[in-house]
Design a protein around this motif. Structure first.
Motif, PDB file in Angstrom:
ATOM      1  N   LYS A   1      27.924  25.008   8.342  1.00 20.67           N
ATOM      2  CA  LYS A   1      28.606  24.404   7.192  1.00 20.67           C
ATOM      3  C   LYS A   1      30.087  24.170   7.447  1.00 20.67           C
ATOM      4  CE  LYS A   1      25.418  26.317   3.762  1.00 20.67           C
ATOM      5  NZ  LYS A   1      24.628  25.095   3.704  1.00 20.67           N
ATOM      6  N   GLY A   2      30.654  24.848   8.438  1.00 20.10           N
ATOM      7  CA  GLY A   2      32.048  24.630   8.797  1.00 20.10           C
ATOM      8  C   GLY A   2      33.041  25.136   7.777  1.00 20.10           C
ATOM      9  N   THR A   3      34.315  24.875   8.064  1.00 15.44           N
ATOM     10  CA  THR A   3      35.428  25.228   7.191  1.00 15.44           C
ATOM     11  C   THR A   3      36.103  23.961   6.720  1.00 15.44           C
ATOM     12  OG1 THR A   3      35.899  27.327   8.323  1.00 15.44           O
ATOM     13  CG2 THR A   3      37.697  26.336   7.054  1.00 15.44           C
ATOM     14  N   LEU A   4      36.232  23.803   5.412  1.00 18.19           N
ATOM     15  CA  LEU A   4      36.993  22.677   4.886  1.00 18.19           C
ATOM     16  C   LEU A   4      38.464  23.061   4.894  1.00 18.19           C
ATOM     17  CD1 LEU A   4      37.431  19.969   3.525  1.00 18.19           C
ATOM     18  CD2 LEU A   4      36.942  21.068   1.320  1.00 18.19           C
ATOM     19  N   LEU A   5      39.223  22.435   5.774  1.00 19.51           N
ATOM     20  CA  LEU A   5      40.668  22.653   5.829  1.00 19.51           C
ATOM     21  C   LEU A   5      41.350  21.587   4.996  1.00 19.51           C
ATOM     22  CD1 LEU A   5      43.202  24.065   7.063  1.00 19.51           C
ATOM     23  CD2 LEU A   5      43.135  22.284   8.839  1.00 19.51           C
ATOM     24  N   THR A   6      42.135  22.027   4.042  1.00 19.83           N
ATOM     25  CA  THR A   6      42.926  21.104   3.230  1.00 19.83           C
ATOM     26  C   THR A   6      44.392  21.320   3.568  1.00 19.83           C
ATOM     27  OG1 THR A   6      41.299  21.210   1.441  1.00 19.83           O
ATOM     28  CG2 THR A   6      43.479  20.343   0.902  1.00 19.83           C
ATOM     29  N   VAL A   7      45.028  20.273   4.041  1.00 16.61           N
ATOM     30  CA  VAL A   7      46.458  20.332   4.341  1.00 16.61           C
ATOM     31  C   VAL A   7      47.203  19.766   3.147  1.00 16.61           C
ATOM     32  CG1 VAL A   7      48.284  19.646   5.922  1.00 16.61           C
ATOM     33  CG2 VAL A   7      45.980  20.083   6.797  1.00 16.61           C
ATOM     34  N   ASN A   8      48.072  20.566   2.596  1.00 18.30           N
ATOM     35  CA  ASN A   8      48.802  20.186   1.386  1.00 18.30           C
ATOM     36  C   ASN A   8      50.234  19.761   1.698  1.00 18.30           C
ATOM     37  OD1 ASN A   8      46.663  20.999  -0.514  1.00 18.30           O
ATOM     38  ND2 ASN A   8      47.117  23.061   0.242  1.00 18.30           N
ATOM     39  N   PRO A   9      50.722  18.729   0.990  1.00 23.46           N
ATOM     40  CA  PRO A   9      52.101  18.266   1.231  1.00 23.46           C
ATOM     41  C   PRO A   9      53.131  19.286   0.771  1.00 23.46           C
ATOM     42  CG  PRO A   9      51.084  17.049  -0.566  1.00 23.46           C
ATOM     43  CD  PRO A   9      50.020  17.907   0.005  1.00 23.46           C
TER      44      PRO A   9
ATOM     45  N   HIS B   1      50.862  21.943  14.316  1.00 28.22           N
ATOM     46  CA  HIS B   1      51.674  21.355  13.250  1.00 28.22           C
ATOM     47  C   HIS B   1      50.763  20.467  12.404  1.00 28.22           C
ATOM     48  CE1 HIS B   1      55.222  22.735  15.434  1.00 28.22           C
ATOM     49  NE2 HIS B   1      54.739  22.154  16.510  1.00 28.22           N
ATOM     50  N   ALA B   2      50.139  21.068  11.413  1.00 35.25           N
ATOM     51  CA  ALA B   2      49.135  20.345  10.637  1.00 35.25           C
ATOM     52  C   ALA B   2      49.752  19.183   9.858  1.00 35.25           C
ATOM     53  CB  ALA B   2      48.436  21.301   9.682  1.00 35.25           C
ATOM     54  N   THR B   3      49.037  18.064   9.808  1.00 35.22           N
ATOM     55  CA  THR B   3      49.438  16.927   9.004  1.00 35.22           C
ATOM     56  C   THR B   3      48.338  16.650   7.979  1.00 35.22           C
ATOM     57  OG1 THR B   3      48.367  15.214  10.325  1.00 35.22           O
ATOM     58  CG2 THR B   3      50.549  15.963  11.049  1.00 35.22           C
ATOM     59  N   LEU B   4      48.647  15.780   7.024  1.00 36.92           N
ATOM     60  CA  LEU B   4      47.660  15.461   5.995  1.00 36.92           C
ATOM     61  C   LEU B   4      46.388  14.896   6.611  1.00 36.92           C
ATOM     62  CD1 LEU B   4      49.973  13.844   3.281  1.00 36.92           C
ATOM     63  CD2 LEU B   4      49.216  16.220   3.462  1.00 36.92           C
ATOM     64  N   ARG B   5      46.527  14.200   7.743  1.00 35.54           N
ATOM     65  CA  ARG B   5      45.363  13.607   8.406  1.00 35.54           C
ATOM     66  C   ARG B   5      44.457  14.642   9.067  1.00 35.54           C
ATOM     67  NH1 ARG B   5      48.124   8.966  11.921  1.00 35.54           N
ATOM     68  NH2 ARG B   5      49.624  10.646  12.137  1.00 35.54           N
TER      69      ARG B   5
ATOM     70  N   GLU C   1      51.589  21.334   5.071  1.00 31.81           N
ATOM     71  CA  GLU C   1      51.918  20.321   6.080  1.00 31.81           C
ATOM     72  C   GLU C   1      53.071  20.799   6.947  1.00 31.81           C
ATOM     73  OE1 GLU C   1      53.159  16.626   4.389  1.00 31.81           O
ATOM     74  OE2 GLU C   1      52.520  15.464   6.132  1.00 31.81           O
ATOM     75  N   GLY C   2      52.921  20.594   8.263  1.00 30.13           N
ATOM     76  CA  GLY C   2      53.953  21.012   9.200  1.00 30.13           C
ATOM     77  C   GLY C   2      53.797  22.422   9.722  1.00 30.13           C
ATOM     78  N   ARG C   3      52.984  23.215   9.055  1.00 31.28           N
ATOM     79  CA  ARG C   3      52.750  24.582   9.504  1.00 31.28           C
ATOM     80  C   ARG C   3      51.540  24.617  10.432  1.00 31.28           C
ATOM     81  NH1 ARG C   3      55.637  28.146   6.185  1.00 31.28           N
ATOM     82  NH2 ARG C   3      55.205  29.641   7.848  1.00 31.28           N
ATOM     83  N   ALA C   4      51.396  25.727  11.134  1.00 37.97           N
ATOM     84  CA  ALA C   4      50.229  25.899  11.994  1.00 37.97           C
ATOM     85  C   ALA C   4      49.009  26.253  11.144  1.00 37.97           C
ATOM     86  CB  ALA C   4      50.483  26.987  13.020  1.00 37.97           C
TER      87      ALA C   4
END
Lengths: 115, 109
Positions: free
Chosen positions: B101-109, B77-81, B14-17
């Motif tokens: 199928k795309g890419t599943l992006l998981t943003v972690n706290p 600036h990635a957020t959890l949302r 979270e907060g990173r690009a």
């Protein structure tokens, strides 16, 4: 909120039945697209209408039909329903009919469950 | 439409690009690159698109290589949302969007 509305949000019905899904495009948009998303097939294009006329067809079954009305809303009719028709159905809209230059905006979808 | 290749999953703090790559080595000159995302069974959300120049909007930036054979979507600036499946789509003259199928992006706290 994309501005595209779909009703109903959820639909539960039995095999062999017929249902109608409704879509209202964004204000000013003339094109409507229907997509189906199932667990095994992913998101697939079904059909497009532009200003009331059918423009393009994808993998739409003969049991399915669609139309776009003069007020530009669209309906997707699914008949003789089978278990495999259970899926999310999305409607999208775009301003015009310029192919790959048209940005499509999606509605929230209708979740259909056939029992 | 040209085929695209995306990693099946990525993680980001979270907060990173978040930099999401897409390979489309068979793209033709008149084919656009579109990015959409889908958050858990919601309707796909349009993010950005481009032909050959880099593009930026309020959501993201799209960097397309000079030979157009690959592109990168950047969420600054990635957020959890932003946790979602991200689809890179190359569109030819077709009216339809062809989703992979795309890419599943998981943003972690």
């Amino acid at each position: 909120d994309s501005g595209v509305t779909q009703t109903p949000k959820h639909l539960i019905t039995a095999t062999g039945q017929r249902v109608t899904l409704r879509c209202s495009p964004r204000s000013g948009d003339l094109s409507v697209y229907w997509y189906q998303q199932s667990l095994d097939q992913g998101l697939q294009f079904l059909i497009q209408y532009y200003n009331g006329e059918e423009r393009a067809k994808g993998n739409i079954l003969e049991r399915f039909s669609a139309q776009q009305f003069p007020d530009l809303h669209s309906e997707l009719n699914l008949s003789s329903l089978e278990l495999g028709d259970s899926a999310l159905y999305f409607c999208a809209s775009s301003v015009g009919d310029r192919g790959n230059q048209e940005t499509q905006y999606f509605g929230p979808g209708t979740r259909l469950l056939v029992l | 439409d040209a085929k695209t290749t995306q990693p099946p999953s990525m993680d980001c703090a979270e907060g990173r690009a978040a930099n999401l790559p897409c390979n489309h080595s068979t793209i033709s000159g008149n084919e656009y690159v579109y990015w959409y995302r889908q958050i858990h069974s919601q309707g796909p959300q349009y993010i950005i698109h481009g032909l050959k120049n880099n593009e930026t909007n309020e959501m993201a930036s799209l960097i397309i290589t000079e030979d157009r054979k690959s592109s990168t979507l950047i969420l600054p600036h990635a957020t959890l949302r932003d946790t979602a499946v991200y689809y890179c789509i190359v569109r030819g003259s077709n009216y339809k969007l062809t989703f992979g199928k795309g890419t599943l992006l998981t943003v972690n706290p």
